[in-house]
Design a protein around this motif. Sequence first.
Motif, PDB file in Angstrom:
ATOM      1  N   ASP A   1       0.876  -1.394  -0.106  1.00 43.80           N
ATOM      2  CA  ASP A   1       0.157  -0.046   0.137  1.00 43.80           C
ATOM      3  C   ASP A   1       0.900   1.474  -0.028  1.00 43.80           C
ATOM      4  O   ASP A   1       1.319   1.748   1.126  1.00 43.80           O
ATOM      5  N   LEU A   2       1.306   1.684  -1.408  1.00 46.58           N
ATOM      6  CA  LEU A   2       2.370   2.809  -1.288  1.00 46.58           C
ATOM      7  C   LEU A   2       1.500   4.031  -1.832  1.00 46.58           C
ATOM      8  O   LEU A   2       0.595   4.192  -2.082  1.00 46.58           O
ATOM      9  N   GLY A   3       2.357   5.114  -1.235  1.00 48.26           N
ATOM     10  CA  GLY A   3       2.054   6.548  -1.725  1.00 48.26           C
ATOM     11  C   GLY A   3       2.978   6.847  -2.983  1.00 48.26           C
ATOM     12  O   GLY A   3       3.204   5.829  -3.859  1.00 48.26           O
ATOM     13  N   TYR A   4       2.993   8.039  -3.304  1.00 49.23           N
ATOM     14  CA  TYR A   4       3.693   8.554  -4.518  1.00 49.23           C
ATOM     15  C   TYR A   4       5.198   9.294  -3.978  1.00 49.23           C
ATOM     16  O   TYR A   4       5.184  10.284  -4.838  1.00 49.23           O
ATOM     17  N   THR A   5       5.831   9.054  -3.175  1.00 47.58           N
ATOM     18  CA  THR A   5       6.884   9.726  -2.960  1.00 47.58           C
ATOM     19  C   THR A   5       7.955   9.073  -3.856  1.00 47.58           C
ATOM     20  O   THR A   5       7.798   7.967  -4.223  1.00 47.58           O
ATOM     21  N   GLU A   6       9.461   9.758  -3.913  1.00 51.22           N
ATOM     22  CA  GLU A   6      10.382   9.011  -4.440  1.00 51.22           C
ATOM     23  C   GLU A   6      10.638   7.696  -4.065  1.00 51.22           C
ATOM     24  O   GLU A   6      11.048   6.802  -5.052  1.00 51.22           O
ATOM     25  N   GLY A   7      10.445   7.453  -2.784  1.00 54.28           N
ATOM     26  CA  GLY A   7      10.998   6.269  -2.227  1.00 54.28           C
ATOM     27  C   GLY A   7       9.812   5.048  -2.652  1.00 54.28           C
ATOM     28  O   GLY A   7      10.300   4.161  -2.839  1.00 54.28           O
ATOM     29  N   ASP A   8       8.530   5.506  -2.531  1.00 58.53           N
ATOM     30  CA  ASP A   8       7.462   4.742  -2.778  1.00 58.53           C
ATOM     31  C   ASP A   8       7.721   4.334  -4.353  1.00 58.53           C
ATOM     32  O   ASP A   8       7.371   3.112  -4.762  1.00 58.53           O
ATOM     33  N   PHE A   9       8.069   5.465  -5.263  1.00 55.68           N
ATOM     34  CA  PHE A   9       7.899   4.794  -6.682  1.00 55.68           C
ATOM     35  C   PHE A   9       9.124   3.732  -6.744  1.00 55.68           C
ATOM     36  O   PHE A   9       9.100   2.955  -7.659  1.00 55.68           O
ATOM     37  N   LYS A  10      10.229   4.068  -6.014  1.00 51.79           N
ATOM     38  CA  LYS A  10      11.492   3.079  -6.269  1.00 51.79           C
ATOM     39  C   LYS A  10      10.762   1.630  -5.688  1.00 51.79           C
ATOM     40  O   LYS A  10      11.421   0.785  -6.504  1.00 51.79           O
ATOM     41  N   ARG A  11      10.123   1.556  -4.761  1.00 51.75           N
ATOM     42  CA  ARG A  11       9.741   0.292  -4.225  1.00 51.75           C
ATOM     43  C   ARG A  11       8.615  -0.236  -5.161  1.00 51.75           C
ATOM     44  O   ARG A  11       8.660  -1.547  -5.535  1.00 51.75           O
ATOM     45  N   ALA A  12       7.919   0.530  -5.550  1.00 50.97           N
ATOM     46  CA  ALA A  12       6.945   0.320  -6.735  1.00 50.97           C
ATOM     47  C   ALA A  12       7.434  -0.431  -7.923  1.00 50.97           C
ATOM     48  O   ALA A  12       6.826  -1.592  -8.441  1.00 50.97           O
ATOM     49  N   PHE A  13       8.491   0.063  -8.419  1.00 49.53           N
ATOM     50  CA  PHE A  13       8.972  -0.163  -9.665  1.00 49.53           C
ATOM     51  C   PHE A  13       9.836  -1.593  -9.389  1.00 49.53           C
ATOM     52  O   PHE A  13      10.069  -2.496 -10.343  1.00 49.53           O
ATOM     53  N   GLY A  14      10.158  -1.764  -8.240  1.00 51.30           N
ATOM     54  CA  GLY A  14      10.852  -3.037  -7.847  1.00 51.30           C
ATOM     55  C   GLY A  14       9.553  -3.939  -7.744  1.00 51.30           C
ATOM     56  O   GLY A  14      10.011  -5.072  -8.323  1.00 51.30           O
ATOM     57  N   TYR A  15       8.842  -3.868  -7.249  1.00 53.32           N
ATOM     58  CA  TYR A  15       7.615  -5.001  -7.302  1.00 53.32           C
ATOM     59  C   TYR A  15       7.135  -5.298  -8.841  1.00 53.32           C
ATOM     60  O   TYR A  15       6.674  -6.304  -9.017  1.00 53.32           O
ATOM     61  N   PHE A  16       7.070  -4.235  -9.615  1.00 58.32           N
ATOM     62  CA  PHE A  16       6.745  -4.336 -10.786  1.00 58.32           C
ATOM     63  C   PHE A  16       7.659  -5.287 -11.786  1.00 58.32           C
ATOM     64  O   PHE A  16       7.153  -5.953 -12.521  1.00 58.32           O
ATOM     65  N   SER A  17       9.041  -5.014 -11.723  1.00 56.60           N
ATOM     66  CA  SER A  17       9.722  -5.643 -12.422  1.00 56.60           C
ATOM     67  C   SER A  17       9.990  -7.362 -11.688  1.00 56.60           C
ATOM     68  O   SER A  17      10.405  -8.081 -12.533  1.00 56.60           O
TER      69      SER A  17
END
Length: 411
Positions: free
Chosen positions: A72-88
């Motif tokens: 359950d992520l927001g849209y901070t720079e750190g959240d984007f990094k984590r989100a792309f990790g899950y996506f990949s």
Amino acid sequence: MAYYIDIPSRDGAGSFKAYLAIPSSGTGPGLVVGQEIFGVNQNVREVADMYAEEGYVALVPDLFWRMQPGVDLGYTEGDFKRAFGYFSELNVDAAVQDIGAAIDTLRALPQVAGPDIGYVGFCLGGKLAYLTAARTDVACAVGYYGMGIENMLDEAANIRGKLVLHFAENDAYCDAAAREKVIAALSSLPKAEMYVYPGADHAFARVGGMHFDKPSALMAHGRTIAALKSQVGPHFNLSYLWDQHVYHEFATRDVPSTMATMVAEPYVNHIPTLTGGVGAKQLARFYQHHFVQANPSDMRMTPISRTVGALQVVDEFIMCFTHDREIDWMLPGVAPTGKYVEIAMVGIINFRGDKLYHEHIYWDQASVLVQVGLLDPAMLPVAGIESARKLLDETIPSNDMMKRWSGSEGL
């Protein structure tokens, strides 16, 4: 009504959570909502709530559960990094299987009306919309700014249901070459629709996001609802619902009954005068003190035409009244003149489910000002009562304001 439920996976690997939003009616067609790369976060839950307001039993499965349940992520720079990790790291094939399990679950719910299920996905969910259409029996799949579809076009032949894809013109994740490849490959499908939104970027439909583009989001949503209703419903008599709203506005003049025809947070915008209200509290105040109880007693409407779409009604009509009191919403601050007025009006009435969501009402304010004596038509290219009357009498002359009209005869 919204809460989490458990869904058993199809492959026996376990169960996963899904956010379920139920319409106020308690029943409706089933709709799977596909998450972005940020997990089942507040944004996608609000999207599901909105689709519940549209009349769907909306289910958002946690597609990252095999890696990390409850992302359950927001849209901070750190959240984007984590989100792309899950996506990949996502196993796309397993994610589509989990969407299939969500479809199975919806069909088994007592709140879901009918076996035909829809799907709407965003970003990652937009990519999965294509695969859901190709690998499941979903009746309608809609994808917003999905990326990577151009690499999976060999599965297009398996699509049997309706497929709608929304693309952003400036989306770096799906550039013009990729987009054109997808459109070329899918345009021959009998139930495929592809739309490109000029000037829009990735995530243009994410309310509050840096790339949110309201005109594009509104157009895309209208097309999405039209597609879903054509394949899975729900079907409402919008013409009747609008008539009921107008009846309480002008016949019973009952504000609570008027508000009961609307969603929880509606709005009304009278375009020429910027009057109306946004939200239930302000709109109820407007209706009570400045509209429903404050209109001239002889005010009446003559319908001219009505167009009913998937989620809105467009009415063309003539409104007639005697200016026997101050009309706050049309002539704010103007004392009664006793003048009789006829004006042509257009209303665009938008619905969510079986409730009115908003009204956009248009009219020619110059024509009103001419008729109450506040504007001299001899000094400006404006017309008075003739503007309305010409809708019913085409013999009223055209082009009288055009001084050069006579000079073009015979040319």
